[in-house]
Design an enzyme around this catalytic site. Structure first.
Site, PDB file in Angstrom:
ATOM      1  N   CYS A   1      47.254  21.746  41.570  1.00 56.77           N
ATOM      2  CA  CYS A   1      47.818  20.474  41.137  1.00 56.77           C
ATOM      3  C   CYS A   1      47.287  20.113  39.766  1.00 56.77           C
ATOM      4  O   CYS A   1      46.498  19.174  39.615  1.00 56.77           O
ATOM      5  CB  CYS A   1      47.491  19.401  42.153  1.00 56.77           C
ATOM      6  SG  CYS A   1      48.291  19.751  43.712  1.00 56.77           S
TER       7      CYS A   1
ATOM      8  N   GLY B   1      30.029  43.214  28.032  1.00 52.41           N
ATOM      9  CA  GLY B   1      30.473  42.800  29.361  1.00 52.41           C
ATOM     10  C   GLY B   1      31.948  43.085  29.511  1.00 52.41           C
ATOM     11  O   GLY B   1      32.376  44.073  30.115  1.00 52.41           O
TER      12      GLY B   1
ATOM     13  N   ARG C   1      40.777  31.480  32.758  1.00 50.94           N
ATOM     14  CA  ARG C   1      40.717  31.746  31.319  1.00 50.94           C
ATOM     15  C   ARG C   1      41.865  31.124  30.515  1.00 50.94           C
ATOM     16  O   ARG C   1      41.646  30.628  29.415  1.00 50.94           O
ATOM     17  CB  ARG C   1      40.610  33.248  31.037  1.00 50.94           C
ATOM     18  CG  ARG C   1      39.253  33.839  31.460  1.00 50.94           C
ATOM     19  CD  ARG C   1      39.025  35.232  30.909  1.00 50.94           C
ATOM     20  NE  ARG C   1      38.948  35.244  29.472  1.00 50.94           N
ATOM     21  CZ  ARG C   1      39.938  35.540  28.660  1.00 50.94           C
ATOM     22  NH1 ARG C   1      41.120  35.933  29.136  1.00 50.94           N
ATOM     23  NH2 ARG C   1      39.788  35.493  27.356  1.00 50.94           N
TER      24      ARG C   1
HETATM   25  C1  LIG Z   1      28.237  36.671  27.621  1.00 54.40           C
HETATM   26  C2  LIG Z   1      27.143  37.432  27.016  1.00 54.40           C
HETATM   27  C3  LIG Z   1      27.283  38.804  26.789  1.00 54.40           C
HETATM   28  C4  LIG Z   1      28.547  39.565  27.086  1.00 54.40           C
HETATM   29  O1  LIG Z   1      29.643  39.133  26.375  1.00 54.40           O
HETATM   30  P1  LIG Z   1      31.013  39.979  26.438  1.00 54.40           P
HETATM   31  O2  LIG Z   1      31.926  39.219  25.579  1.00 54.40           O
HETATM   32  O3  LIG Z   1      31.437  40.002  27.860  1.00 54.40           O
HETATM   33  O4  LIG Z   1      30.696  41.338  25.930  1.00 54.40           O
HETATM   34  C5  LIG Z   1      26.216  39.484  26.260  1.00 54.40           C
HETATM   35  N1  LIG Z   1      25.060  38.865  25.966  1.00 54.40           N
HETATM   36  C6  LIG Z   1      24.880  37.544  26.171  1.00 54.40           C
HETATM   37  C7  LIG Z   1      23.577  36.919  25.837  1.00 54.40           C
HETATM   38  C8  LIG Z   1      25.912  36.781  26.695  1.00 54.40           C
HETATM   39  O5  LIG Z   1      25.741  35.474  26.888  1.00 54.40           O
END
Ligand SMILES: *Cc1c(COP(=O)(O)O)cnc(C)c1O
Length: 450
Positions: free
Chosen positions: A378, A309, A347
Site C-alpha cells: 500500500c 559486494g 532498491r
Molecule cells: C557497502 C560496503 C561495501 C560493499 O559495497 P558494494 O557496492 O556492494 O561493493 C564495502 N565496504 C564497505 C565499508 C561498505 O560499507
C-alpha cells in the site's frame, strides 16, 4: 489526452524473450517450451515447489565470480562485503574460495562465525559498533577492525585491555570524494557519517592516536567511496588522498603503514545498456593509481584490499514473481502487479534502482507493451520495474522474473504490510537447495507478545 513519460534509454527490445548475459546468471536460458531455467531447473517447477515470490540463486555463477576476483586480484586481499547478501552457505563458499569477509553488524558477524568462517579473515565495519559487537569480535579473534570514530577508538582500547588482546585496526578515512552514484550510497564526501575526515585533520589525529595506543596494532587505512560506481575516476582521487595520509604519517612517525583497503562499490549492469568496468580494468586501475601515488610520494606500496559486494553477488540472484493483476491505463502504461514488491526489493524506492523483467513461464510472440511492474504494497512507490516493455499478452497467472537481484534485495527485505520474506533457493546442476526458508505468518505472529 495523457501520454506517458518514458526514459530516453527505453527502446523497444528486438526480442522480448531474450535473456541478456550481462544481466542474467550464467546458467539462465529458456527450455524448448520457452520456460526460463536457471541451474537446470524450470521456473514453473521452482514456483510450484517453493511458492512465489522466490529468490533463485545460481550457486555456480556466484562461485565463478568469486574465483574470477580471486584470480584477477591475486595480489589483493578480497573481502566479500556481506551486507550485499549473507547467509551461511555464502560465507562457506567465500571461505572455500579464499575470500575474506567484511561484516558490519553483530548479526552478520554471528552468521559468519556460525558458518565456521575463519575469524582471522573477517574485517569488522560500522560507524556505531556496540560494546557487545566489538567484544564478540575480539573474543572470536577477528582479523581486522576498521575504526570509524574517536568514541570507538576509546571503547576499543578499553575492551581490548579487558580482553587481554591487541587487535589489528585500520582507520577509516573519509577522503572527501563525491562518487557519482545515488546520494544514499555515496559514502566519502565531507557531509556524511562515515570515517574520520581528511579535510578537518581528524584522520591524521586518529591515525596518530591509534599508533600511540598500546592496546591496538595500527596496520593501515581504509576508504570506501560508495556503491554502484561505474568509472574509476573517484578511485584515482581517493587512492591519492589515502596515500598522502600514509606519506604524512611516515614523515611524522617514521612508520610506513603496511595495509590499505580501498573498499568496494564496483557497479553491475541492471539494464542491458549499462557498461560497468570489468574486474580486469578495476584491478589494473587500482594497481596503477597506487603505484603512481606511492612512487610520487616516496612510499613503499602497501598490501591492498578491496571489499566487493554487489559485483560478486548481484547477477547470481533473480526473483521470480507471479502476476496477480494487469491494469491498462489508457494512454499511459500497463501496470502489472506481482505478489511481492518493496518488501523483497526496496532498491527502486530507496535508490531509484532500475530493473528489467521478462516472462518466465512461457515464451511470447506478442508485441511490446509499455509496462510498470508494481508490487502488492500500500504505497505508490512500490515499484519493481519502473519502465520496461513486456509482451502485450502478459496475463494473470504468468510468472515474471527480474534479474540482477542477488545483491541488496534479500539483505534489505522487510515485513512491510506484514509480508513474510521470501526464501532463497540455490540452484546448481539441476538440484535446488533452500538456503533461507520462507518466513511464515506464524513467524510474524510469534513476535506479538501482548
Ligand atoms: C557497502 C560496503 C561495501 C560493499 O559495497 P558494494 O557496492 O556492494 O561493493 C564495502 N565496504 C564497505 C565499508 C561498505 O560499507
Amino acid at each position: 489526452m495523457l501520454t506517458s513519460t518514458q526514459p530516453e534509454w527505453l527502446t523497444e527490445p528486438a526480442d522480448l524473450n531474450a535473456l541478456p548475459p550481462r544481466l542474467w546468471p550464467a546458467s539462465a536460458e529458456r527450455a524448448a517450451d520457452g520456460v526460463l531455467t536457471v541451474g537446470g531447473l524450470r521456473a514453473d517447477d521452482l514456483a510450484a515447489e517453493f511458492g512465489t515470490p522466490v529468490y533463485v540463486f545460481d550457486e555456480a555463477d556466484f562461485r565463478a565470480r568469486c574465483a574470477e576476483f580471486r584470480t584477477v586480484f591475486d595480489d589483493f586481499d578480497v573481502y566479500y562485503a556481506g551486507k550485499a547478501f549473507l547467509c551461511r552457505p555464502v560465507a562457506r563458499i567465500c571461505a572455500e574460495l579464499g575470500l575474506h569477509l567484511d561484516v558490519c553488524s553483530l548479526g552478520e558477524l554471528l552468521i559468519a562465525v556460525s558458518a565456521g568462517f575463519p575469524a582471522e579473515r573477517i574485517v569488522m565495519h560500522g560507524n556505531n559498533k556496540s560494546a557487545a559487537e566489538l567484544a564478540t569480535g575480539l573474543r572470536h579473534g577477528v582479523g581486522r577492525i576498521v575504526v570509524d570514530s574517536f568514541d570507538e577508538l576509546g571503547l576499543l582500547r578499553e575492551l581490548a585491555a579487558e580482553a587481554g588482546v591487541r587487535p589489528q585496526v585500520l582507520i577509516r578515512v573519509n577522503v572527501g570524494v563525491h562518487a557519482d552514484t545515488h546520494a544514499n550510497i555515496a559514502t566519502a564526501h565531507d557531509d556524511q557519517k562515515f570515517g574520520f575526515s581528511l579535510r578537518t585533520g581528524d584522520a591524521s589525529t586518529a591515525v596518530a592516536t591509534a599508533h600511540k595506543a598500546d592496546e591496538l596494532e595500527l596496520v593501515g587505512l581504509h576508504m570506501h567511496l560508495g556503491s554502484q560506481i561505474f568509472g574509476l575516476d573517484s578511485f584515482e582521487v581517493g587512492v591519492r588522498r589515502v596515500m598522502e595520509i600514509r606519506a604524512r604519517f611516515l614523515r611524522e612517525h617514521g612508520v610506513s603503514l603496511p595495509e590499505v583497503s580501498l573498499g568496494g562499490g564496483f557497479a553491475i549492469a541492471y539494464l542491458d545498456h549499462h557498461r560497468p568496468s570489468t574486474p580486469a580494468e578495476i584491478a589494473a586501475g587500482l594497481r596503477e593509481f597506487t603505484r603512481r601515488s606511492c612512487a610520487e610520494l616516496g612510499l613503499e606500496p602497501p598490501r591492498l584490499a578491496i571489499e566487493p559486494g554487489r559485483v560478486l553477488v548481484g547477477r547470481s540472484g533473480i526473483t521470480v514473481y507471479r502476476v496477480g493483476t494487469v491494469k491498462d491505463v489508457a494512454g499511459l502504461r500497463t501496470f502489472v502487479s506481482v505478489d511481492g514488491g518493496m518488501s523483497d526489493n526496496i532498491r527502486p524506492a530507496l535508490y531509484d534502482g532500475l530493473y528489467t523483467g521478462v516472462l518466465a513461464s512461457r515464451r511470447s510472440t506478442a508485441g511490446p507493451m509499455l509496462s510498470r511492474v508494481v508490487g502488492l504494497h500500500c504505497d505508490a512507490g512500490d515499484v519493481v520495474v519502473r519502465d520496461d516493455h513486456l509482451p502485450a499478452d502478459t496475463r494473470v497467472g504468468d510468472l515474471l522474473a527480474v534479474p540482477s537481484t542477488g545483491a541488496y534485495c534479500r539483505s534489505l527485505a522487510n515485513n512491510f504490510n506484514q509480508t513474510p520474506r521470501p526464501p532463497v533457493v540455490a540452484v546448481r546442476d539441476g538440484q535446488a537447495r533452500v538456503w533461507l526458508r520462507r518466513e511464515t505468518y506464524d513467524d510474524l505472529l510469534a513476535l506479538e507478545v501482548e
